[in-house]
Enzyme design. Structure first.
Site, mmCIF file in Angstrom:
data_model
loop_
_atom_site.group_PDB
_atom_site.id
_atom_site.type_symbol
_atom_site.label_atom_id
_atom_site.label_comp_id
_atom_site.label_asym_id
_atom_site.label_seq_id
_atom_site.Cartn_x
_atom_site.Cartn_y
_atom_site.Cartn_z
ATOM 1 N N ASP A 10 0.823 -1.219 0.000
ATOM 2 C CA ASP A 10 0.000 0.000 0.000
ATOM 3 C C ASP A 10 0.851 1.260 0.000
ATOM 4 O O ASP A 10 2.050 1.216 0.277
ATOM 5 C CB ASP A 10 -0.948 0.016 1.212
ATOM 6 C CG ASP A 10 -0.195 -0.074 2.541
ATOM 7 O OD1 ASP A 10 0.774 -0.847 2.631
ATOM 8 O OD2 ASP A 10 -0.566 0.663 3.472
ATOM 9 N N GLU A 37 0.226 -1.194 5.576
ATOM 10 C CA GLU A 37 1.267 -0.697 6.480
ATOM 11 C C GLU A 37 0.926 0.706 6.947
ATOM 12 O O GLU A 37 1.040 1.048 8.118
ATOM 13 C CB GLU A 37 2.627 -0.701 5.765
ATOM 14 C CG GLU A 37 3.809 -0.538 6.694
ATOM 15 C CD GLU A 37 4.280 0.899 6.852
ATOM 16 O OE1 GLU A 37 5.221 1.118 7.609
ATOM 17 O OE2 GLU A 37 3.711 1.817 6.239
ATOM 18 N N GLU A 38 0.501 1.526 6.000
ATOM 19 C CA GLU A 38 0.381 2.960 6.276
ATOM 20 C C GLU A 38 -0.749 3.303 7.242
ATOM 21 O O GLU A 38 -0.732 4.344 7.871
ATOM 22 C CB GLU A 38 0.203 3.743 4.966
ATOM 23 C CG GLU A 38 1.343 3.542 3.962
ATOM 24 C CD GLU A 38 2.651 4.174 4.416
ATOM 25 O OE1 GLU A 38 2.661 4.834 5.475
ATOM 26 O OE2 GLU A 38 3.660 4.000 3.715
#
Ligand code: ZN
Length: 281
Positions: A85, A152-153
């Protein structure tokens, strides 16, 4: 397809060729956090095309295994990891739909940029580098695992839901670094914690109201600045309140501070009520 022409120009003659080929391909795939299916399909299709086994876990992370190159069969297995992502931000006035539109790549001297949006080099370059190694036939490497995680973000949920026992590697190389030409040996993690406590409100008794305010601190990113010894306004205020509680036991009328989970709080304040006879103390 006008953007395709401009993309090809933006990446013209860039080396290593395989890395930029994959970066170009994933830049064309919308991949906001929690919407990584298309990017996942891209890496799975690459694995299938190259004849490597792949496993998708329950969270939607993927692990692909590539055998050692001839002569390196005895080497220990290592994993290369990146997240699929990207942070999706655009400038005001930029018409871009992150659920549909490809990132438009632009070359600006030695820089590769995106037209009006985030570029997604975090972590597109890491993913592209891993895919380049996966496709390579000229790198003398041992057996490898390629790990592509999701989300992840917005909270590292892909990494935290990653199942125990899936990886066989002895070494794990995360390709989501902050600095060029730097290898960081260590371990990082992040966790969101929500703490709840029932409080009982009552009318303030007689006393003087005081406002305590902690401000003027540097702040910083809770990931990359946390080791710099900077003051955290919430903790400083907490210590003061704790001290006051032990001595004059104030009532607390309000309490606030901090703005983001990943920023070291620069400001915090509290309104307290102290018995008039104890103010001097
Ligand atoms: Zn990242």
């Amino acid at each position: 397809m006008e953007w395709l022409t401009s993309m090809n120009t933006a990446l013209e003659n860039l080396k290593p060729r395989l890395l930029w080929k994959h970066f170009e391909a994933i830049s064309a795939i919308p991949r906001a956090s929690q919407h990584e299916a298309a990017a996942l399909n891209y890496v799975l299709a690459e694995a299938a095309r190259l004849g490597f086994e792949s496993v998708v876990d329950k969270a939607g992370n993927v692990v692909i295994r590539k055998p050692a190159r001839p002569g390196r069969e005895g080497a220990v297995m290592a994993a290369l990891q990146g997240h699929l992502d990207m942070v999706c931000e655009k400038n005001e006035g930029t018409a871009h739909d992150f659920s549909r539109d490809p990132i438009r790549l632009v070359r600006d001297g030695d820089w590769l940029k995106a037209a009006g949006t985030t570029l997604g080099a975090d972590n597109g370059v890491g993913v592209a580098a891993a895919l380049a190694v996966m496709e390579s036939t000229d790198i003398a490497h041992g057996p490898l695992e390629f790990v592509f995680t999701i989300d992840e973000e917005s909270g590292l949920t892909g990494a935290s839901d990653f199942p125990n026992g899936l990886l066989k590697s002895k070494y794990f190389l995360n390709l989501d670094g902050e600095e060029e030409d730097t290898l960081c040996i260590g371990c990082a993690g992040a966790v969101n914690t929500v703490a709840r406590r029932k409080i009982e409100r009552r009318a303030a008794g007689a006393g003087d109201a005081w406002r305590l305010r902690v401000s003027g601190l540097m702040g910083g990113h809770s990931g990359i600045d946390i080791n710099k010894g900077r003051g955290n306004a919430l903790r400083i205020l907490g210590r003061i309140l704790q001290l006051l509680r032990e001595h004059v036991n104030p009532g607390i009328a309000s309490l606030e501070g901090g703005s983001k989970r990943n920023a070291i709080p620069r400001e915090a304040s509290a309104t307290i009520v102290i018995d008039g006879s104890r103010v001097q103390e």
